[in-house]
Design a protein around this motif. Structure first.
Motif, PDB file in Angstrom:
ATOM      1  N   MET A  89       0.850  -1.185   0.000  1.00 17.80           N
ATOM      2  CA  MET A  89       0.000   0.000   0.000  1.00 17.80           C
ATOM      3  C   MET A  89       0.882   1.229   0.000  1.00 17.80           C
ATOM      4  O   MET A  89       2.004   1.198   0.494  1.00 17.80           O
ATOM      5  CB  MET A  89      -0.939   0.011   1.207  1.00 17.80           C
ATOM      6  CG  MET A  89      -0.284  -0.177   2.541  1.00 17.80           C
ATOM      7  SD  MET A  89       0.003   1.217   3.651  1.00 17.80           S
ATOM      8  CE  MET A  89      -1.430   2.124   3.798  1.00 17.80           C
ATOM      9  N   THR A  90       0.362   2.309  -0.590  1.00 14.41           N
ATOM     10  CA  THR A  90       1.084   3.575  -0.641  1.00 14.41           C
ATOM     11  C   THR A  90       0.251   4.631   0.056  1.00 14.41           C
ATOM     12  O   THR A  90      -0.951   4.759  -0.212  1.00 14.41           O
ATOM     13  CB  THR A  90       1.372   3.979  -2.102  1.00 14.41           C
ATOM     14  OG1 THR A  90       2.146   2.938  -2.706  1.00 14.41           O
ATOM     15  CG2 THR A  90       2.149   5.280  -2.172  1.00 14.41           C
ATOM     16  N   VAL A  91       0.893   5.379   0.957  1.00  7.71           N
ATOM     17  CA  VAL A  91       0.217   6.466   1.671  1.00  7.71           C
ATOM     18  C   VAL A  91       0.266   7.716   0.795  1.00  7.71           C
ATOM     19  O   VAL A  91       1.081   7.805  -0.126  1.00  7.71           O
ATOM     20  CB  VAL A  91       0.860   6.716   3.060  1.00  7.71           C
ATOM     21  CG1 VAL A  91       0.716   5.484   3.944  1.00  7.71           C
ATOM     22  CG2 VAL A  91       2.314   7.132   2.954  1.00  7.71           C
ATOM     23  N   PRO A  92      -0.602   8.705   1.050  1.00 11.29           N
ATOM     24  CA  PRO A  92      -0.629   9.910   0.213  1.00 11.29           C
ATOM     25  C   PRO A  92       0.724  10.629   0.100  1.00 11.29           C
ATOM     26  O   PRO A  92       0.996  11.270  -0.914  1.00 11.29           O
ATOM     27  CB  PRO A  92      -1.665  10.796   0.907  1.00 11.29           C
ATOM     28  CG  PRO A  92      -2.602   9.822   1.555  1.00 11.29           C
ATOM     29  CD  PRO A  92      -1.706   8.694   2.016  1.00 11.29           C
ATOM     30  N   GLU A  93       1.584  10.491   1.099  1.00 13.64           N
ATOM     31  CA  GLU A  93       2.891  11.149   1.066  1.00 13.64           C
ATOM     32  C   GLU A  93       3.884  10.417   0.172  1.00 13.64           C
ATOM     33  O   GLU A  93       5.004  10.883  -0.020  1.00 13.64           O
ATOM     34  CB  GLU A  93       3.450  11.276   2.487  1.00 13.64           C
ATOM     35  CG  GLU A  93       2.699  12.267   3.352  1.00 13.64           C
ATOM     36  CD  GLU A  93       1.308  11.803   3.758  1.00 13.64           C
ATOM     37  OE1 GLU A  93       1.033  10.580   3.760  1.00 13.64           O
ATOM     38  OE2 GLU A  93       0.470  12.666   4.070  1.00 13.64           O
ATOM     39  N   GLY A  94       3.506   9.238  -0.362  1.00 16.50           N
ATOM     40  CA  GLY A  94       4.332   8.541  -1.328  1.00 16.50           C
ATOM     41  C   GLY A  94       5.058   7.304  -0.831  1.00 16.50           C
ATOM     42  O   GLY A  94       5.529   6.516  -1.637  1.00 16.50           O
ATOM     43  N   GLN A  95       5.182   7.113   0.484  1.00 14.59           N
ATOM     44  CA  GLN A  95       5.867   5.914   0.969  1.00 14.59           C
ATOM     45  C   GLN A  95       4.982   4.686   0.763  1.00 14.59           C
ATOM     46  O   GLN A  95       3.762   4.768   0.828  1.00 14.59           O
ATOM     47  CB  GLN A  95       6.214   6.024   2.461  1.00 14.59           C
ATOM     48  CG  GLN A  95       7.176   7.127   2.780  1.00 14.59           C
ATOM     49  CD  GLN A  95       6.476   8.351   3.343  1.00 14.59           C
ATOM     50  OE1 GLN A  95       5.333   8.637   3.022  1.00 14.59           O
ATOM     51  NE2 GLN A  95       7.183   9.075   4.186  1.00 14.59           N
ATOM     52  N   SER A  96       5.632   3.542   0.559  1.00  9.48           N
ATOM     53  CA  SER A  96       4.929   2.274   0.376  1.00  9.48           C
ATOM     54  C   SER A  96       5.273   1.332   1.506  1.00  9.48           C
ATOM     55  O   SER A  96       6.393   1.344   2.021  1.00  9.48           O
ATOM     56  CB  SER A  96       5.324   1.637  -0.960  1.00  9.48           C
ATOM     57  OG  SER A  96       4.887   2.432  -2.035  1.00  9.48           O
TER      58      SER A  96
END
Length: 163
Positions: free
Chosen positions: A58-65
């Motif tokens: 999954m990827t969070v809105p800030e870009g980290q997966s």
């Protein structure tokens, strides 16, 4: 309830979120609400970017997966994962989806443990509980950039309640 109950029922707005033995509720919270209600869990929210071989990324809105064991989630679907605060380590992740870099926003000495709050991965209160010996071997201060990591098996795929 954790010490006395055989079964715990966690309700939210008149709906049962989870009914299980106390250890099951704590170790494997069913939803983000249960994880937050029980405490001692970080919750990261994002969208599924891949799902194969029993691992969801999954990827969070800030870009980290981030990776979590699980299946049955479609690409693009919203997803939450939980990570116990005492399972997070102050070290660089061995795999890029099992941790992140953040900024220390608070350090609270608690005697046998130290509570470290970190900004990053879309969370302004991602928490690490470190034993005091490990912390004082490599202390951190407010404002420090630090690496956090956890094992794949320490992330829990959380369910979502239906409306």
């Amino acid at each position: 309830a954790m010490a006395l109950a055989d079964i715990m029922v966690i309700m939210n707005d008149g709906r049962i979120e989870q009914a299980a033995a106390p250890r099951e509720v704590f170790e494997r919270p069913a939803t983000a609400f249960v994880a937050r209600f029980m405490g001692d869990h970080n919750v990261l929210s994002g969208r599924v970017t891949s799902s194969e071989n029993g691992v969801i990324v999954m990827t969070v809105p800030e870009g980290q997966s981030f990776s979590v064991r699980g299946s049955g989630r479609a690409v693009g679907e919203p997803v939450d994962i939980g990570i116990r605060t005492d399972r997070v380590r102050l070290q660089v992740a061995t795999e890029w989806t099992l941790g992140f870099n953040g900024i220390v926003s608070n350090v609270e000495y608690r005697g046998s443990s130290v509570k470290i709050t970190v900004l990053g991965a879309g969370s302004d209160d991602f928490t690490v509980i470190s034993d005091d010996g490990a912390y004082f071997d490599r202390p951190v201060s407010v404002g420090d950039a630090i690496a956090l990591s956890w094992a794949l098996d320490d992330a829990v795929l959380l369910g979502r309640t239906s409306a």
